[in-house]
Design a protein around this motif. Structure first.
Motif, PDB file in Angstrom:
ATOM      1  N   ALA A   1       0.815  -1.246   0.179  1.00 49.41           N
ATOM      2  CA  ALA A   1      -0.060   0.102  -0.120  1.00 49.41           C
ATOM      3  C   ALA A   1       0.779   1.395   0.096  1.00 49.41           C
ATOM      4  N   ALA A   2       2.191   1.459   0.753  1.00 50.07           N
ATOM      5  CA  ALA A   2       2.826   2.306   0.787  1.00 50.07           C
ATOM      6  C   ALA A   2       3.582   2.659  -0.593  1.00 50.07           C
ATOM      7  N   LEU A   3       3.878   1.680  -1.124  1.00 52.24           N
ATOM      8  CA  LEU A   3       4.551   1.738  -2.581  1.00 52.24           C
ATOM      9  C   LEU A   3       3.531   2.217  -3.602  1.00 52.24           C
ATOM     10  N   SER A   4       2.523   1.701  -3.477  1.00 53.09           N
ATOM     11  CA  SER A   4       1.373   2.240  -4.553  1.00 53.09           C
ATOM     12  C   SER A   4       0.965   3.531  -4.348  1.00 53.09           C
ATOM     13  N   ARG A   5       0.927   4.139  -2.956  1.00 55.87           N
ATOM     14  CA  ARG A   5       0.363   5.355  -2.537  1.00 55.87           C
ATOM     15  C   ARG A   5       1.673   6.315  -3.215  1.00 55.87           C
TER      16      ARG A   5
ATOM     17  N   PRO B   1      14.188  -4.826   5.258  1.00 54.69           N
ATOM     18  CA  PRO B   1      13.511  -5.735   5.744  1.00 54.69           C
ATOM     19  C   PRO B   1      12.183  -4.904   6.751  1.00 54.69           C
ATOM     20  N   LEU B   2      10.833  -5.517   6.899  1.00 49.05           N
ATOM     21  CA  LEU B   2       9.965  -4.824   7.821  1.00 49.05           C
ATOM     22  C   LEU B   2       9.069  -5.656   8.390  1.00 49.05           C
ATOM     23  N   GLY B   3       8.456  -5.420   9.478  1.00 51.26           N
ATOM     24  CA  GLY B   3       7.462  -6.166  10.314  1.00 51.26           C
ATOM     25  C   GLY B   3       8.274  -7.344  10.896  1.00 51.26           C
ATOM     26  N   ASP B   4       7.699  -8.618  11.178  1.00 51.65           N
ATOM     27  CA  ASP B   4       8.457  -9.348  11.905  1.00 51.65           C
ATOM     28  C   ASP B   4       9.958  -9.876  11.144  1.00 51.65           C
ATOM     29  N   ALA B   5      10.083  -9.564  10.008  1.00 54.35           N
ATOM     30  CA  ALA B   5      11.493  -9.788   9.512  1.00 54.35           C
ATOM     31  C   ALA B   5      12.478  -8.978  10.301  1.00 54.35           C
ATOM     32  N   LEU B   6      12.214  -7.796  10.842  1.00 53.46           N
ATOM     33  CA  LEU B   6      12.923  -7.028  11.424  1.00 53.46           C
ATOM     34  C   LEU B   6      12.721  -7.228  13.023  1.00 53.46           C
TER      35      LEU B   6
ATOM     36  N   ALA C   1       5.564   0.464   8.132  1.00 51.42           N
ATOM     37  CA  ALA C   1       5.152   0.761   6.553  1.00 51.42           C
ATOM     38  C   ALA C   1       4.853   2.261   6.459  1.00 51.42           C
ATOM     39  N   GLN C   2       4.407   2.876   7.655  1.00 49.92           N
ATOM     40  CA  GLN C   2       4.226   4.437   7.503  1.00 49.92           C
ATOM     41  C   GLN C   2       5.759   5.055   7.332  1.00 49.92           C
ATOM     42  N   VAL C   3       6.627   4.359   7.839  1.00 57.73           N
ATOM     43  CA  VAL C   3       7.978   5.064   7.772  1.00 57.73           C
ATOM     44  C   VAL C   3       8.305   5.006   6.241  1.00 57.73           C
ATOM     45  N   LEU C   4       8.065   3.639   5.690  1.00 62.29           N
ATOM     46  CA  LEU C   4       8.378   3.680   4.290  1.00 62.29           C
ATOM     47  C   LEU C   4       7.706   4.623   3.429  1.00 62.29           C
ATOM     48  N   ALA C   5       6.293   4.831   3.578  1.00 61.25           N
ATOM     49  CA  ALA C   5       5.711   5.665   2.768  1.00 61.25           C
ATOM     50  C   ALA C   5       6.075   7.077   2.910  1.00 61.25           C
ATOM     51  N   ASP C   6       6.495   7.553   4.117  1.00 62.34           N
ATOM     52  CA  ASP C   6       6.961   8.809   4.357  1.00 62.34           C
ATOM     53  C   ASP C   6       8.207   9.039   3.505  1.00 62.34           C
ATOM     54  N   GLU C   7       9.231   7.961   3.726  1.00 63.58           N
ATOM     55  CA  GLU C   7      10.628   8.282   3.036  1.00 63.58           C
ATOM     56  C   GLU C   7      10.406   8.012   1.529  1.00 63.58           C
ATOM     57  N   LEU C   8       9.483   7.406   0.948  1.00 61.64           N
ATOM     58  CA  LEU C   8       9.184   7.551  -0.438  1.00 61.64           C
ATOM     59  C   LEU C   8       8.838   8.616  -1.143  1.00 61.64           C
ATOM     60  N   ARG C   9       8.511   9.740  -0.343  1.00 62.96           N
ATOM     61  CA  ARG C   9       8.341  10.938  -0.963  1.00 62.96           C
ATOM     62  C   ARG C   9       9.471  11.453  -1.498  1.00 62.96           C
ATOM     63  N   GLY C  10      10.725  11.200  -0.936  1.00 59.67           N
ATOM     64  CA  GLY C  10      12.026  11.772  -1.752  1.00 59.67           C
ATOM     65  C   GLY C  10      12.330  10.832  -2.915  1.00 59.67           C
TER      66      GLY C  10
ATOM     67  N   ARG D   1      17.617   4.767   5.778  1.00 59.98           N
ATOM     68  CA  ARG D   1      16.534   5.781   6.482  1.00 59.98           C
ATOM     69  C   ARG D   1      15.363   5.250   6.671  1.00 59.98           C
ATOM     70  N   VAL D   2      14.531   4.550   6.240  1.00 56.60           N
ATOM     71  CA  VAL D   2      13.593   3.326   6.487  1.00 56.60           C
ATOM     72  C   VAL D   2      13.921   2.684   7.558  1.00 56.60           C
ATOM     73  N   LEU D   3      15.086   2.013   7.655  1.00 56.57           N
ATOM     74  CA  LEU D   3      15.328   0.976   8.772  1.00 56.57           C
ATOM     75  C   LEU D   3      15.637   1.567  10.011  1.00 56.57           C
ATOM     76  N   ARG D   4      16.452   2.840   9.935  1.00 57.13           N
ATOM     77  CA  ARG D   4      16.082   3.690  11.072  1.00 57.13           C
ATOM     78  C   ARG D   4      15.157   4.227  11.796  1.00 57.13           C
ATOM     79  N   GLY D   5      14.188   4.634  10.831  1.00 60.60           N
ATOM     80  CA  GLY D   5      12.834   5.077  11.301  1.00 60.60           C
ATOM     81  C   GLY D   5      12.058   3.942  11.899  1.00 60.60           C
TER      82      GLY D   5
END
Length: 484
Positions: A19-23, A320-325, A343-352, A362-366
């Motif tokens: 969903a984050a990627l599609s948005r 990696p996200l979710g339980d993979a993390l 996933a929300q962190v991913l969506a925010d960082e994808l704005r760049g 950046r996503v991993l740290r967030g």
């Protein structure tokens, strides 16, 4: 130019990553690769061993989901039969050593209760309806394409539709949301990246769950919880009556190493009756059981943290996200919400931009920030149970446990203390929320109301409980029914 992304795993984390990627890029091709067979309706998955046990969607996680999807997840879930529970007055909760929480009128965070299968099905339906460029394939992943500097896709294994993708699937971004069984560590090793720090802490929790039809007249009875006691040096024993879709109760009992609940129906009933308060046993004694007792134990309930964000070397375009993390003891109800916040962190960082340098870092740290909040809460309690493996309580753990115990005791009869616990438990505020002046003062002063040894029931609820407590288990209830 449209990009292509691969998401490994179609559980909560994978669906929300898609969903984050599609948005971020509505025309992006997103390939969701899932090893389990997915049905047209809600159904348990083999790859989610805790899927048949109690799940809670906290307010912070729901808010993250709502921000990622174009339609309301909350509304879809409620239409499908899920329940919305206010932490302040919609539940009965017995603390380890301080009596029952008072039920406060007024606004408080709300959580959603339903089966894990229903939540995943609703998310899949929303993606199908709103994001036509997301494609689901039944396939496994054998490794990553690329090198230590940049990942460029995945090596595809077998599966019903996996062969149609070919042995290699190139992508501009790869998200690992494959859960507790993630192969990230070995995949990265294949690229030459090793030495990633990993910590495991296991209280030996065993969960036993049985589904019941809600007795007539008890449809509005509150969610009921007997919390485990980490302070007395004995195995933790707990139970919960959770309202779920289909006019059913999901009744889950949990026990840490040495206090495991049994799998036979009579033993299950006696286990919950023997808890510090017998309310759970009284509620189900006369209820009609719809399933057998399902038991899950072992690594599916342990806490595991992979510190990918600390690795000195990391490839671009792999996250990696979710339980993979990180995975958490499911007793604390945090996993799905932490996945949503990641996933929300991913969506925010994808704005760049999908291919912007440093995106993965950046996503991993967030995401690690949200993981750390839940990790501290879960491990801080689990480390206190006898027989825990993977760690001993340090001074910081004991100090945190001491303060949590005082705040919890205060929260049984202090609104300021209770609201601090609600906010942190709901993942709507950081752990520092419990150190705000009002919460600190409440913890020092203790509860303003006297402790209660009996649940704070309304007269109508008391009448329901009394009636059920006098019931005898129907013969067919003890037999169990393998239905959903």
């Amino acid at each position: 130019m449209s990009h292509r992304a691969v998401v490994i795993g179609a559980g909560v984390a994978g669906l929300l990553a898609a969903a984050a990627l599609s948005r971020a890029e509505p025309t992006m091709q997103v390939h969701l690769l899932e090893q389990d067979e997915l049905t047209e309706g809600p159904a348990d998955r083999r790859g989610v061993p805790q899927g048949r046990h109690a799940h809670l969607l906290m307010a912070g996680g729901l808010a993250a989901m709502e921000s990622l999807l174009p339609v309301s997840v909350r509304d879809r879930l409620l239409v499908a039969g899920a329940h919305e529970i206010a932490l302040g007055n919609g539940m009965l909760a017995l603390t380890p050593d301080s009596g029952w929480f008072h039920r406060w009128q007024g606004d408080s965070p709300r959580m959603i209760t339903c089966t894990r299968a229903l939540l995943e099905w609703v998310l899949r339906q929303i993606l199908r309806d709103c994001h036509p460029h997301v494609r689901l394939h039944r396939a496994t992943v054998d490794g990553l394409l690329g090198d230590a500097r940049q990942v460029r896709g995945v090596r595809v294994g077998g599966g019903t539709t996996g062969h149609r993708l070919g042995p290699e699937l190139e992508a501009d971004l790869v998200i690992d949301a494959s859960g507790r069984g993630s192969g990230s560590l070995s995949w990265l090793a294949g690229l030459g990246i090793t030495g990633i720090e990993e910590r495991k802490l296991d209280s030996g929790l065993t969960n036993a769950t049985r589904i019941y039809r809600v007795p007539e007249g008890a449809e509005s009875f509150p969610l009921t919880l007997i919390q485990a006691n980490p302070y007395d040096g004995r195995p933790g024993r707990s139970a919960m009556v959770l309202p779920i879709e289909g006019n059913r109760w999901m009744v889950s009992a949990g026990g840490t190493r040495g206090g495991e609940p049994p799998a036979d129906p009579e033993g299950f009933l006696q286990y919950v009756l023997s808890l510090p308060h017998p309310i759970v046993g009284h509620l189900i004694r006369g209820a009609h059981a719809l399933t057998d007792v399902v038991v899950s134990r072992g690594r599916s309930t342990s806490n595991t943290r992979r510190y990918f964000e600390k690795s000195p070397h990391w490839p671009e375009r792999f996250i990696p996200l979710g339980d993979a993390l990180a995975t958490f003891n499911p007793a604390y109800g945090q996993g799905m919400s932490v996945a949503a916040l990641g996933a929300q962190v991913l969506a925010d960082e994808l704005r760049g931009g999908l291919t912007s340098p440093g995106l993965s870092r950046r996503v991993l740290r967030g995401a690690a920030g949200h993981v750390d909040m839940a990790w501290s809460a879960a491990v801080g309690m689990d480390v206190l149970f006898p027989g825990v493996t993977g760690g001993e309580p340090a001074l910081a753990d004991r100090l945190a446990a001491w303060y949590t115990r005082r705040l919890t005791r205060a929260a049984t009869g202090s609104y300021d203390a209770a609201s601090a616990l609600w906010d942190v438990t709901s993942l709507t505020a950081p752990p520092t929320r419990v150190l705000h002046p009002k919460a600190l003062l409440a913890a020092l002063n203790g509860p303003l109301l006297p402790p209660t040894t009996e649940p704070p029931l309304q007269p109508s609820e008391r009448a329901i409980l009394d009636q059920l407590a006098k019931s005898r288990t129907a013969p067919e209830a003890s037999q169990g029914r393998r239905t959903r």
